[in-house]
Scaffold this active site. Structure first.
Site, PDB file in Angstrom:
ATOM      1  N   ASP A  43     -13.987 -13.092  34.151  1.00 38.26           N
ATOM      2  CA  ASP A  43     -12.713 -13.054  34.887  1.00 38.26           C
ATOM      3  C   ASP A  43     -12.421 -11.736  35.609  1.00 38.26           C
ATOM      4  O   ASP A  43     -12.659 -10.656  35.056  1.00 38.26           O
ATOM      5  CB  ASP A  43     -11.532 -13.246  33.916  1.00 38.26           C
ATOM      6  CG  ASP A  43     -11.748 -14.352  32.924  1.00 38.26           C
ATOM      7  OD1 ASP A  43     -12.706 -15.108  33.067  1.00 38.26           O
ATOM      8  OD2 ASP A  43     -10.946 -14.434  31.972  1.00 38.26           O
ATOM      9  N   SER A 103      -9.149 -10.709  28.730  1.00 42.82           N
ATOM     10  CA  SER A 103      -8.487 -10.607  30.041  1.00 42.82           C
ATOM     11  C   SER A 103      -7.046 -10.125  29.978  1.00 42.82           C
ATOM     12  O   SER A 103      -6.345 -10.323  28.983  1.00 42.82           O
ATOM     13  CB  SER A 103      -8.530 -11.962  30.736  1.00 42.82           C
ATOM     14  OG  SER A 103      -9.818 -12.178  31.218  1.00 42.82           O
TER      15      SER A 103
HETATM   16  C1  FRU Z   1     -11.503 -17.076  30.617  1.00 41.65           C
HETATM   17  C2  FRU Z   1     -11.563 -16.359  29.269  1.00 41.65           C
HETATM   18  C3  FRU Z   1     -10.212 -15.770  28.910  1.00 41.65           C
HETATM   19  C4  FRU Z   1     -10.603 -14.643  27.978  1.00 41.65           C
HETATM   20  C5  FRU Z   1     -11.890 -14.155  28.610  1.00 41.65           C
HETATM   21  C6  FRU Z   1     -12.905 -13.640  27.641  1.00 41.65           C
HETATM   22  O1  FRU Z   1     -12.746 -17.159  31.227  1.00 41.65           O
HETATM   23  O2  FRU Z   1     -12.011 -17.239  28.268  1.00 41.65           O
HETATM   24  O3  FRU Z   1      -9.306 -16.671  28.339  1.00 41.65           O
HETATM   25  O4  FRU Z   1      -9.641 -13.653  27.922  1.00 41.65           O
HETATM   26  O5  FRU Z   1     -12.418 -15.242  29.327  1.00 41.65           O
HETATM   27  O6  FRU Z   1     -13.980 -13.078  28.312  1.00 41.65           O
END
Ligand code: FRU
Length: 479
Positions: A43, A103
């Site tokens: 992300d 994230s």
């Molecule tokens: C989305 C996610 C988020 C999390 C992150 C972990 O792709 O699963 O919910 O914070 O990636 O890398």
């Protein structure tokens, strides 16, 4: 835990040193998209226009081309086109984030940059814990962690993450992606007067709320912002069943347009609309820039979807971000437009005004290559129009059934797989090709397809089929 933090950061830099020669040799290494130096990127995080510079962080596992204890990598730019690598921003070094600095988002307050992110923790029995954490920086480059500011409230499982923070009036608000104890995905609102003490308002949208039935077991990466007199909630739900051409990827990203009553915490909204119709788009994040534009980056990837089948894995990296897109709300629909700065990349132009196509697999002189922007305007299609990209992706316009389809060669076979969307009157196409990605913007961003694809690195052919008339412009890009 400064020692542990420094240790992890040093190890990440060693990993880059050890493997970057492999990444650099990869013919699929992207030329004008954000990708990780080595390892896995997911992300976009902490996306902000801060003191005259764009800062973009990203979920990053430097050690493997797989998910794991994420760091925050960091790039910055003055023009959204040329990006500089900044020092690693966050490493999973503390008791509250030891299994991943997950994230989150950035805001500016009294000249400082505040990052809110999720500390992901697995205890000795593999049980998950989640903490919403704060890190502060004076310069947007070095960050001091301050630990958790929100602990898990009652009513939710530990799938509770991805804080996005913004200011409304004289208060701060935060929206979090969550799963209720009934295993329903929701977006949860908090408020604060000082950024440290947060008040749990409750779910404002989700599975089982308002008109959304059977709408997923988890909602990730919510992003709420106003556009004109409306509020828009972008969110990535997990657990939607495919429905005709909709929800074909394993996980979805879309938005709800409505109005949030900040007093009562009620968000009245319309139906869920998918943001991107391609194969690789998830967990986007937007920010408002100094020009007043709402700009969005998405992860041009998809979790659990044969991530190991990407051939880039042999070169020790995987995934990328989309191009930056300006969001515009028109008749309650979000249009995504590649930001105007991208025209900076345009180099030599090959132009075919008033071109009449009749035939199959027609090549136009100069309209070939590996990276390019292709613009087709005043398109009039008689029956069918098709563009084949380097024998590995295909775009099809079917005006009789008001559909557009994007096909790509599967990563581990020669078969094609397809995604479709309903749209009438396709009048223009803007296509950006990078070494291993394609983004198609239809009718000025009314619909968008994003995908990774892996053509034979030597193949430069672009072929047109069908019966159609159009103006065509193809730019080589200067990188
Ligand atoms: C989305 C996610 C988020 C999390 C992150 C972990 O792709 O699963 O919910 O914070 O990636 O890398």
């Amino acid at each position: 835990m400064k020692d542990q933090e420094n240790n992890l950061i040093r190890k990440a830099y060693e990993e880059i040193k050890k493997k970057q020669h492999l990444v650099k040799k990869d013919p699929y290494r992207l030329k004008f998209h954000i990708m990780p130096p080595v390892g896995l990127l997911n992300d976009p995080n902490g996306w902000i226009d801060y003191k005259g510079r764009y800062h973009l962080f990203y979920q990053w596992n430097p050690f493997k081309t797989a998910h794991g204890a994420k760091f925050w990598g960091h790039y910055s730019s003055v023009d959204l086109v040329h990006w500089e690598t900044e020092p690693i921003a966050l490493a999973p070094s503390d008791w509250y984030d030891k299994n991943g600095c997950y994230s989150g988002s950035a805001i500016e307050h009294q000249g400082k940059m505040y990052l809110f992110y999720t500390g992901n923790v697995k205890d000795d029995n593999g049980n998950r814990e989640t903490y919403q954490c704060l890190a502060i920086s004076d310069d947007g480059v070095t960050f001091e962690k301050h630990g958790p500011v929100i602990h898990l409230p009652e009513g939710y499982t530990a799938h509770f993450r991805d804080p996005k923070v913004w200011k409304h009036g004289d208060q701060w608000f935060m929206i979090i992606g969550a799963q209720t104890v009934e295993e329903k995905g929701v977006a949860v609102l908090f408020s604060s007067k000082d950024l440290w003490n947060w008040n749990h308002i409750g779910p404002i949208a989700g599975n089982g709320l308002q008109q959304l039935e059977d709408f997923g077991y988890m909602w990730e990466c919510p992003d709420l912002f106003s556009m004109g007199d409306k509020d828009v909630l972008i969110v990535s739900p997990q657990g939607l069943e495919p429905k005709g051409d909709l929800y074909q990827n394993i996980f979805q990203t879309g938005y709800l347009v409505g109005k949030l009553d900040y007093q009562s915490g009620v968000f009245k909204h319309g139906s869920f609309i998918e943001l991107d119709r391609g194969f690789d788009f998830y967990a986007p994040q937007s920010t408002l820039d100094h020009k007043g534009r709402r700009i969005l980056f998405g992860w041009m990837g998809m979790a659990d979807n044969e991530e190991n089948a990407h051939p880039t894995v042999q070169h020790e990296w995987v995934h990328a971000l989309t191009l930056p897109r300006e969001l515009v709300l028109q008749n309650n629909k979000l249009y995504q437009k590649p930001v105007s700065e991208l025209t900076m990349l345009r180099d030599e132009l090959h132009s075919f005004p008033d071109y009449k196509l009749e035939g199959d697999h027609v090549a136009l002189p100069g309209v070939d290559g590996i990276i390019m922007e292709l613009n087709i305007d005043q398109l009039q299609v008689d029956e069918k129009f098709e563009i084949q990209f380097r024998h590995a992706a295909i775009l099809q316009i079917h005006p009789k059934i008001n559909k557009v389809s994007l096909g790509r060669k599967k990563f581990n076979s020669t078969d094609y797989e397809y995604r479709h969307c309903s749209i009438s009157n396709v009048g223009s196409l803007d296509v950006y090709l990078d070494t291993s990605s394609i983004e198609v913007f239809i009718n000025g961003g009314e619909e968008v397809f994003s995908a990774r694809f892996y053509p034979d690195p030597e193949n430069e052919e672009i072929l047109f089929s069908g019966k159609a008339e159009f103006h065509l412009k193809k730019w080589d890009l200067k990188i």
